[in-house]
Design an enzyme around this catalytic site. Structure first.
Site, short mmCIF file in Angstrom:
data_model
loop_
_atom_site.label_atom_id
_atom_site.label_comp_id
_atom_site.label_asym_id
_atom_site.label_seq_id
_atom_site.Cartn_x
_atom_site.Cartn_y
_atom_site.Cartn_z
N ASP A 1 -0.14 5.02 0.98
CA ASP A 1 -0.25 5.94 2.27
C ASP A 1 -0.24 5.20 3.47
O ASP A 1 -1.13 4.46 3.58
CB ASP A 1 -1.51 6.59 2.21
CG ASP A 1 -1.73 7.40 0.71
OD1 ASP A 1 -1.49 8.76 0.62
OD2 ASP A 1 -2.03 6.94 -0.43
N ASP B 1 0.87 -1.08 0.03
CA ASP B 1 -0.10 0.00 0.02
C ASP B 1 0.89 1.19 -0.10
O ASP B 1 2.10 1.24 0.30
CB ASP B 1 -0.95 -0.08 1.18
CG ASP B 1 -1.79 1.15 1.27
OD1 ASP B 1 -2.45 1.39 0.34
OD2 ASP B 1 -1.73 1.82 2.48
N ASP C 1 -1.46 -0.79 5.69
CA ASP C 1 -1.79 -0.39 7.20
C ASP C 1 -3.32 -0.22 7.41
O ASP C 1 -3.86 0.47 8.07
CB ASP C 1 -1.01 1.01 7.28
CG ASP C 1 -1.74 2.07 6.54
OD1 ASP C 1 -2.12 3.26 6.92
OD2 ASP C 1 -1.76 1.86 5.38
#
Length: 218
Positions: free
Chosen positions: A10, A8, A167
């Site tokens: 961000d 991922d 996250d």
């Protein structure tokens, strides 16, 4: 055996909260509104425009003003996309060492492709990124497995030989449903109990992520 790592963007590779949340503050300031504190927004950075416009202006997609505010947000964010954002400590050496381990890597994000591409380019990560899947690249964004499966296909690597690292619970759901190993990045923008995601691996910082990567070759 894991042959490719899908990250991922961000909150996993890059701390983008300063520019994402800063864009909301810029919009509030120009309207003479009180600024939402950064600490009240940063955990929502992975949610993009939708989550940030909700906390900053109380707007949701079904509201008439939402499209105009979203367009303004995206334009303003693009203009300052890497002004205060930074690669997490330890991530660049981790990425630089993957090829020596026989591992390939790419990015699977819900960020619009053009913004993800610009961010990676400005931070010097784009050239080594072998595949980039944006939120508008596949048939549906995460938590659909479609972006993960598309990334694996473009890498010509079986999904079972890939790991999805992120996250947000959407990253874990998408990776799991694609048949990939999943790694929860506990140092990112965690907005829900991370243990409940049931990722295969949980790392609390980039040192633990590096240790997990090092273990793949053993």
């Amino acid at each position: 055996m894991i042959k490719a790592l899908l990250f991922d963007l961000d909150g996993t590779l890059v701390d983008t909260a300063p520019d994402l949340c800063g864009t909301i503050q810029d919009m509030q300031s120009d309207r003479g509104l009180d600024l939402t504190p950064m600490t009240a927004m940063e955990h929502l950075a992975s949610g993009g425009a939708r989550a940030l416009l909700k906390i900053g202006f109380g707007l949701e997609p079904q509201f008439a003003d939402f499209p105009a505010f979203r367009a303004e947000f995206l334009a303003r964010y693009e203009a300052r996309i890497a002004h205060a954002s930074s690669i997490y400590s330890g991530i660049r050496p981790l990425l630089d060492g993957l090829s020596a381990k026989g591992l390939r890597w790419g990015v699977v994000t819900n960020k619009p492709y053009y913004l993800a591409e610009k961010l990676l380019a400005e931070l010097g990560l784009l050239d080594d990124c072998e595949v980039l899947i944006g939120g508008d690249t596949a048939a549906a964004p995460k938590p659909s497995p479609a972006p993960c499966l598309l990334a694996a296909s473009r890498l010509n690597t079986p999904a079972q030989a890939c790991a999805m690292i992120g996250d947000d619970e959407r990253d874990i759901v998408a990776g799991r449903d694609a048949g990939m190993q999943t790694v929860a990045a506990g140092y990112g923008y965690i907005a829900s109990p991370i243990e409940a995601w049931q990722a295969d691996v949980l790392v609390h910082n980039t040192r633990e992520l590096q240790a997990w990567v090092d273990s793949l070759g053993r």
